[in-house]
Design a protein around this motif. Sequence first.
Motif, PDB file in Angstrom:
ATOM      1  N   SER A 108       0.837  -1.208   0.000  1.00  0.00           N
ATOM      2  CA  SER A 108       0.000   0.000   0.000  1.00  0.00           C
ATOM      3  C   SER A 108       0.866   1.250   0.000  1.00  0.00           C
ATOM      4  O   SER A 108       0.608   2.199  -0.747  1.00  0.00           O
ATOM      5  CB  SER A 108      -0.910   0.005   1.230  1.00  0.00           C
ATOM      6  OG  SER A 108      -1.781  -1.094   1.224  1.00  0.00           O
ATOM      7  N   TYR A 109       1.882   1.268   0.816  1.00  0.00           N
ATOM      8  CA  TYR A 109       2.706   2.469   0.976  1.00  0.00           C
ATOM      9  C   TYR A 109       3.566   2.736  -0.256  1.00  0.00           C
ATOM     10  O   TYR A 109       3.720   3.888  -0.679  1.00  0.00           O
ATOM     11  CB  TYR A 109       3.598   2.302   2.209  1.00  0.00           C
ATOM     12  CG  TYR A 109       4.333   3.569   2.597  1.00  0.00           C
ATOM     13  CD1 TYR A 109       3.721   4.516   3.419  1.00  0.00           C
ATOM     14  CD2 TYR A 109       5.625   3.819   2.152  1.00  0.00           C
ATOM     15  CE1 TYR A 109       4.378   5.674   3.779  1.00  0.00           C
ATOM     16  CE2 TYR A 109       6.293   4.986   2.503  1.00  0.00           C
ATOM     17  CZ  TYR A 109       5.661   5.908   3.314  1.00  0.00           C
ATOM     18  OH  TYR A 109       6.322   7.058   3.664  1.00  0.00           O
ATOM     19  N   GLN A 110       4.111   1.681  -0.848  1.00  0.00           N
ATOM     20  CA  GLN A 110       5.063   1.865  -1.940  1.00  0.00           C
ATOM     21  C   GLN A 110       4.417   1.911  -3.320  1.00  0.00           C
ATOM     22  O   GLN A 110       4.896   2.598  -4.207  1.00  0.00           O
ATOM     23  CB  GLN A 110       6.089   0.712  -1.931  1.00  0.00           C
ATOM     24  CG  GLN A 110       6.906   0.620  -0.665  1.00  0.00           C
ATOM     25  CD  GLN A 110       7.858   1.800  -0.498  1.00  0.00           C
ATOM     26  OE1 GLN A 110       8.272   2.412  -1.468  1.00  0.00           O
ATOM     27  NE2 GLN A 110       8.190   2.122   0.747  1.00  0.00           N
ATOM     28  N   MET A 111       3.307   1.169  -3.503  1.00  0.00           N
ATOM     29  CA  MET A 111       2.788   0.948  -4.856  1.00  0.00           C
ATOM     30  C   MET A 111       1.473   1.640  -5.157  1.00  0.00           C
ATOM     31  O   MET A 111       1.098   1.775  -6.314  1.00  0.00           O
ATOM     32  CB  MET A 111       2.617  -0.560  -5.098  1.00  0.00           C
ATOM     33  CG  MET A 111       3.876  -1.372  -4.863  1.00  0.00           C
ATOM     34  SD  MET A 111       5.231  -0.920  -5.976  1.00  0.00           S
ATOM     35  CE  MET A 111       4.553  -1.471  -7.532  1.00  0.00           C
ATOM     36  N   THR A 112       0.727   2.044  -4.134  1.00  0.00           N
ATOM     37  CA  THR A 112      -0.597   2.588  -4.399  1.00  0.00           C
ATOM     38  C   THR A 112      -0.984   3.565  -3.310  1.00  0.00           C
ATOM     39  O   THR A 112      -0.358   3.598  -2.249  1.00  0.00           O
ATOM     40  CB  THR A 112      -1.646   1.460  -4.476  1.00  0.00           C
ATOM     41  OG1 THR A 112      -2.930   2.041  -4.677  1.00  0.00           O
ATOM     42  CG2 THR A 112      -1.664   0.657  -3.188  1.00  0.00           C
ATOM     43  N   ALA A 113      -2.045   4.315  -3.547  1.00  0.00           N
ATOM     44  CA  ALA A 113      -2.504   5.266  -2.537  1.00  0.00           C
ATOM     45  C   ALA A 113      -3.723   4.756  -1.797  1.00  0.00           C
ATOM     46  O   ALA A 113      -4.313   5.477  -1.009  1.00  0.00           O
ATOM     47  CB  ALA A 113      -2.830   6.608  -3.195  1.00  0.00           C
ATOM     48  N   ASN A 114      -4.124   3.518  -2.042  1.00  0.00           N
ATOM     49  CA  ASN A 114      -5.313   2.974  -1.401  1.00  0.00           C
ATOM     50  C   ASN A 114      -4.944   1.679  -0.678  1.00  0.00           C
ATOM     51  O   ASN A 114      -4.380   0.762  -1.273  1.00  0.00           O
ATOM     52  CB  ASN A 114      -6.403   2.696  -2.441  1.00  0.00           C
ATOM     53  CG  ASN A 114      -7.751   2.427  -1.791  1.00  0.00           C
ATOM     54  OD1 ASN A 114      -7.878   1.573  -0.928  1.00  0.00           O
ATOM     55  ND2 ASN A 114      -8.742   3.207  -2.197  1.00  0.00           N
ATOM     56  N   THR A 115      -5.286   1.607   0.594  1.00  0.00           N
ATOM     57  CA  THR A 115      -4.895   0.445   1.394  1.00  0.00           C
ATOM     58  C   THR A 115      -5.602  -0.836   0.968  1.00  0.00           C
ATOM     59  O   THR A 115      -5.076  -1.930   1.181  1.00  0.00           O
ATOM     60  CB  THR A 115      -5.196   0.697   2.876  1.00  0.00           C
ATOM     61  OG1 THR A 115      -6.577   1.013   3.021  1.00  0.00           O
ATOM     62  CG2 THR A 115      -4.354   1.848   3.408  1.00  0.00           C
ATOM     63  N   TRP A 116      -6.793  -0.707   0.366  1.00  0.00           N
ATOM     64  CA  TRP A 116      -7.540  -1.905  -0.022  1.00  0.00           C
ATOM     65  C   TRP A 116      -6.806  -2.690  -1.106  1.00  0.00           C
ATOM     66  O   TRP A 116      -6.952  -3.921  -1.192  1.00  0.00           O
ATOM     67  CB  TRP A 116      -8.948  -1.531  -0.485  1.00  0.00           C
ATOM     68  CG  TRP A 116      -9.882  -1.310   0.662  1.00  0.00           C
ATOM     69  CD1 TRP A 116     -10.362  -0.112   1.101  1.00  0.00           C
ATOM     70  CD2 TRP A 116     -10.426  -2.293   1.541  1.00  0.00           C
ATOM     71  NE1 TRP A 116     -11.170  -0.291   2.188  1.00  0.00           N
ATOM     72  CE2 TRP A 116     -11.237  -1.620   2.488  1.00  0.00           C
ATOM     73  CE3 TRP A 116     -10.312  -3.672   1.617  1.00  0.00           C
ATOM     74  CZ2 TRP A 116     -11.923  -2.283   3.486  1.00  0.00           C
ATOM     75  CZ3 TRP A 116     -10.991  -4.348   2.624  1.00  0.00           C
ATOM     76  CH2 TRP A 116     -11.788  -3.656   3.540  1.00  0.00           C
TER      77      TRP A 116
END
Length: 356
Positions: free
Chosen positions: A109-117
């Motif tokens: 979530s932190y490195q690859m995308t802005a959404n935790t889902w």
Amino acid sequence: MSHTDAPPRQPARPSKSAGDERLLHRSLARRLMGRPELGSVVGAIAVFLFFSIAAEPFLRASSLSTVLYASSTIGIMAVPVALLMIGGEFDLSAGVMVVSSALISSMFSYQMTANTWVGVGVSLVVTLAFGVLNGLLLTRTKLPSFVITLGTFFMLTGLNLGFTKLISGTVSTKSIADMEGFNSARALFASHLTIGNVDIQITIVWWIVLVAVATWILLRTRVGNWIFAVGGNADAARAVGVPVTKTKIGLYMGVALAAWISGQHLLFSYDAIQSGDGVGNEFLYIIAAAVGGCLMTGGFGSAIGAAVGAFIFGMTSKGIVYAQWNPDWYKFFLGAMLLLATLLNAWVRKRAEATS
């Protein structure tokens, strides 16, 4: 001359005592004696009464809620571990897999995308793949599950530390509390319900649902028969058409699914994860299942028994705190509890066999 005809002779009814033994009436006491969780229920009552007397705050509603929460964090994993043990196998990577699942969610979530889902979804896929890997290695190599899962235990431990330091530069992940989707994910995995003045953690709900589903699978479905069969005698089960390989892979995937749920709870409770957490928890899950009546040799046990075993853990861990005892004695209580529960279960089974 009149006479009375003799009534036609009725075919003799088979005597229940001499006929099919399935028609024999078994008393409630005998049926209870045959239940695998009986010993753990007796042990749970004894532990409850003990701490009710030894620790005054133990009976408060808020204290019992805390006990249930501690029980649920072990019980969520103990239920699929119990099914795996009934199927005749172990998983020593279960504790580390929980942390691996949380680390994957957090770092992706932190490195690859802005959404935790997105990270949560990727974590589910990867964690289930760990379960498939354990199952495939076991069924293809024919090595004992102790050896296979001990290997994956060390591999996951190394991967957790290596990737965390490589990506984050430290042994813990970055906080994801300000990312999109965090609040909704926390509501699913780490929220609580308020009933009266008592907070009920959502993990208790997850725990109850898993126990209900596992009990239904074991007692009401064909898969449950397969699990008991492969745990009792895998070769005999295979000879009568039981899909032994698929059953064992499915059991490892069940452990992986529970590890994913526990990992998400860990992540969304604390925002960040330490890479070294989880080591040793696998023994708690196995002990809870064993205390609950699951045989180490497979083929016998229940999901309810594993839940009761986890409840005993929860009462013991929190009861020591409420009694204001030195927590250094916790491990001693765990070891003594395992021995006593195992002896009690063995005694109950012998009594059940003697009276059946």
